[in-house]
Scaffold this active site. Structure first.
Site, short mmCIF file in Angstrom:
data_model
loop_
_atom_site.label_atom_id
_atom_site.label_comp_id
_atom_site.label_asym_id
_atom_site.label_seq_id
_atom_site.Cartn_x
_atom_site.Cartn_y
_atom_site.Cartn_z
N ASP A 38 0.82 -1.22 0.00
CA ASP A 38 0.00 0.00 0.00
C ASP A 38 0.85 1.27 0.00
OD1 ASP A 38 0.99 -0.28 2.51
OD2 ASP A 38 -0.91 0.12 3.56
N HIS A 242 24.30 1.20 -17.33
CA HIS A 242 23.14 1.54 -16.49
C HIS A 242 23.32 1.07 -15.05
CE1 HIS A 242 20.48 1.93 -20.33
NE2 HIS A 242 21.18 3.01 -20.09
N ASP A 259 26.56 9.82 -13.16
CA ASP A 259 25.57 10.31 -14.12
C ASP A 259 24.32 10.61 -13.30
OD1 ASP A 259 23.68 10.75 -16.07
OD2 ASP A 259 24.31 9.06 -17.34
N ASP A 270 20.64 16.45 -16.86
CA ASP A 270 21.29 15.15 -17.08
C ASP A 270 22.78 15.41 -17.26
OD1 ASP A 270 21.96 12.59 -17.82
OD2 ASP A 270 20.80 12.57 -19.68
N HIS A 349 27.23 3.59 -27.26
CA HIS A 349 25.95 4.31 -27.23
C HIS A 349 26.03 5.55 -28.12
CE1 HIS A 349 27.64 7.31 -24.41
NE2 HIS A 349 28.13 6.31 -23.72
N HIS A 353 20.67 12.82 -26.75
CA HIS A 353 19.21 12.67 -26.90
C HIS A 353 18.59 14.01 -26.59
CE1 HIS A 353 19.25 12.48 -22.47
NE2 HIS A 353 20.25 11.64 -22.59
N HIS A 360 14.91 11.53 -21.44
CA HIS A 360 15.00 11.18 -22.87
C HIS A 360 13.74 11.77 -23.49
CE1 HIS A 360 17.70 7.53 -21.69
NE2 HIS A 360 18.33 8.68 -21.63
N GLU A 383 27.10 13.49 -24.91
CA GLU A 383 27.62 12.59 -23.88
C GLU A 383 28.43 11.42 -24.42
OE1 GLU A 383 24.59 10.08 -22.03
OE2 GLU A 383 23.04 11.28 -23.01
N TYR A 387 34.60 2.93 -22.63
CA TYR A 387 34.44 1.94 -21.56
C TYR A 387 35.31 0.73 -21.89
CZ TYR A 387 30.40 4.98 -21.46
OH TYR A 387 29.60 6.09 -21.48
N ARG A 405 32.57 8.87 -19.10
CA ARG A 405 31.57 9.58 -19.91
C ARG A 405 31.56 11.03 -19.42
NH1 ARG A 405 27.77 6.33 -19.47
NH2 ARG A 405 26.48 7.17 -17.80
N GLU A 407 29.07 14.37 -19.92
CA GLU A 407 27.75 14.71 -20.46
C GLU A 407 27.31 16.10 -20.01
OE1 GLU A 407 24.50 12.21 -19.03
OE2 GLU A 407 23.29 12.82 -20.75
N1 GLY Z 1 21.19 9.43 -17.61
C1 GLY Z 1 20.59 8.92 -18.75
C2 GLY Z 1 21.33 9.30 -19.94
O1 GLY Z 1 22.41 9.83 -19.86
O2 GLY Z 1 20.86 9.16 -21.03
MN MN Z 2 21.82 11.49 -21.16
MN MN Z 3 23.06 10.92 -18.18
#
Ligand code: GLY
Ligand code: MN
Ligand code: MN
Length: 437
Positions: A38, A242, A259, A270, A349, A353, A360, A383, A387, A405, A407
């Site tokens: 709940d 992730h 991140d 982000d 990647h 985005h 996103h 970004e 890796y 990374r 970003e």
């Molecule tokens: N944190 C999600 C991305 O960088 O797309």
């Molecule tokens: Mn991102």
């Molecule tokens: Mn990110």
């Protein structure tokens, strides 16, 4: 609140202008989601619904009917209920829907099955975002069927469905001045949070201790939630794209990748930064870091009106591939390596985005078969990353367990770009300087 009521009204007008007499648009609020048994998740409005209404309550449906005599914007919402309001806080009710949120007309949500088919009577097209909320889709179908059942009494049921999400997402792709101000404020809170984490970081600390610094700074800045689950990955964990476990101890000599970005008034930020746990980059960490940074800077230079969506990605890929050759990680001719995507095992990647109310964010990346051109008011992330987990075949050991990374969130302006998150340190020297303070 930075986005003001007249802006919500302007958005509704823009939608109504894209519709014709004989159309109806129907848009539900998000439901309350259960976390376990709940216990509810904290309520977050649906982005499309909130974009048009600014209405923060669940159990609501917005309806738009161009040319309707008694008002074009109808909001179904909960009735006032003093007993429930004692438990859960105030409700706007039907008066509030009109007086505070600008609806022309409002009805109790409990009456929607009786009222909505009447509003749909003799309309031709239903604008609705099908497929996101199956339960609500069923309601829409039932309302249409209720009208079909009355065909013998001369009632016309609408015969055509139009994808409402497509219209709204094109609108959301172009941010207004107020939206940019909100995103700048979200970015500022997140920059401060990353700086806090960098300053706090020491070997032997747990990843979640840095997450705690981030969450503290987000909350203190006025954000009610992160825009997505924060990633704090040290050493090998920095190579898991992730990674959100954030439970490991951070070792001397490792990098840590964070991140994380806060959400403010339903707008996301982000940011990713990667820095040494002990405050000093090793030689190989610095070499790879400089390469990702060069790729990111080259990509950001491509964020300009008239460039196309894929230009930043292509720039990043070129710099990274070239750099991997220089470092001896890739061998071969640059054009062939790029064509064969030889960088992909280390950079798997894309370079960014759209970002806005959703991290996103919505909006098409291609128009027809072509990458779309960047235009003033769009906001995107840039970004790139690299890796190299331990055991990567054919790559010297000195590069292992380095995940990097970088970003930032970049606003396309009239004649170039503005990095909303640009105040956050990102050269190795600036990061080291901040960490020794
Ligand atoms: N944190 C999600 C991305 O960088 O797309
Ligand atoms: Mn991102
Ligand atoms: Mn990110």
């Amino acid at each position: 609140m930075i986005v003001k009521p007249n802006e919500f009204q302007r958005r509704r007008r823009q939608l109504l202008n894209m519709m014709e007499v004989g159309d109806i648009a129907i848009l539900p609020a998000a439901g309350v989601r259960m976390r376990n048994r709940d216990v509810e998740h904290r309520y977050r409005p649906d982005s499309d619904f909130f974009y048009l209404t600014g209405f923060p309550e669940p159990e609501a449906v917005a309806v738009f009917i161009p040319g309707r005599k008694h008002g074009e914007y109808i909001l179904f919402c909960r009735e006032r209920d003093p007993r429930m309001e004692t438990w859960n806080g105030p409700r706007a009710g039907q008066d509030g829907a009109c007086d505070i949120y600008g609806a022309d007309d409002s009805f109790p949500i409990d009456d929607i099955d009786e009222i909505l088919p009447g509003l749909m009577e003799n309309t031709r097209r239903v604008f609705h975002s099908m497929g996101y909320n199956p339960e609500f889709d069923t309601h829409v179908i039932n309302w249409v069927n209720a009208l079909r059942d009355k065909a013998r009494s001369g009632v016309h049921a609408p015969g055509e469905f139009v994808a409402l999400d497509h219209l709204l997402h094109e609108m959301r792709l172009f941010k207004s001045a107020a939206e940019i101000r909100t995103m700048k404020q979200a970015a500022k809170i997140s920059v401060n949070a990353h700086q806090r984490a960098m300053r706090a970081c020491r070997p032997g600390m747990m990843e979640y201790e840095l997450e705690a610094e981030l969450l503290y700074a987000f909350t203190l800045g006025g954000s009610v939630a992160p825009a997505y689950n924060s990633i704090v990955g040290a050493g090998a964990n920095g190579c898991i794209l992730h990674y959100v476990d954030n439970r490991a101890e951070m070792q001397d000599g490792d990098l840590v990748l964070i991140d994380a970005g806060c959400e403010l008034e339903c707008y996301a930020s982000d940011i990713t930064r990667t820095f040494p746990v002990n405050g000093r980059f090793s030689k190989s960490q610095r070499a790879l870091y400089e390469l990702v940074l060069a790729a990111q800077e080259a990509a950001i230079e491509q964020v300009q009106p008239g460039k196309h969506w894929n230009d930043p990605h292509e720039a990043a890929v070129r710099v990274i591939t070239e750099g991997l050759v220089e470092l001896g990680i890739l061998k071969g001719r640059l054009p062939t390596l790029i064509k064969n995507e030889a960088y992909k095992p280390y950079y798997m990647h894309r370079t960014g985005h759209w970002i806005g109310m959703d991290v996103h964010d919505v909006g098409d990346y291609k128009l027809g078969d072509e990458w779309r051109l960047l235009e003033k008011g769009m906001v995107m992330t840039v970004e790139p990353g690299l890796y190299i987990p331990a055991g990567t075949k054919g790559v010297a050991k000195k590069w292992w367990d380095i995940g990097i990374r970088i970003e930032d969130d970049v606003h396309v302006t009239k004649d170039g770009y503005d990095v909303l998150t640009g105040a956050l340190q990102k050269t190795p020297d600036d990061i080291e300087a901040l960490m020794t303070k």
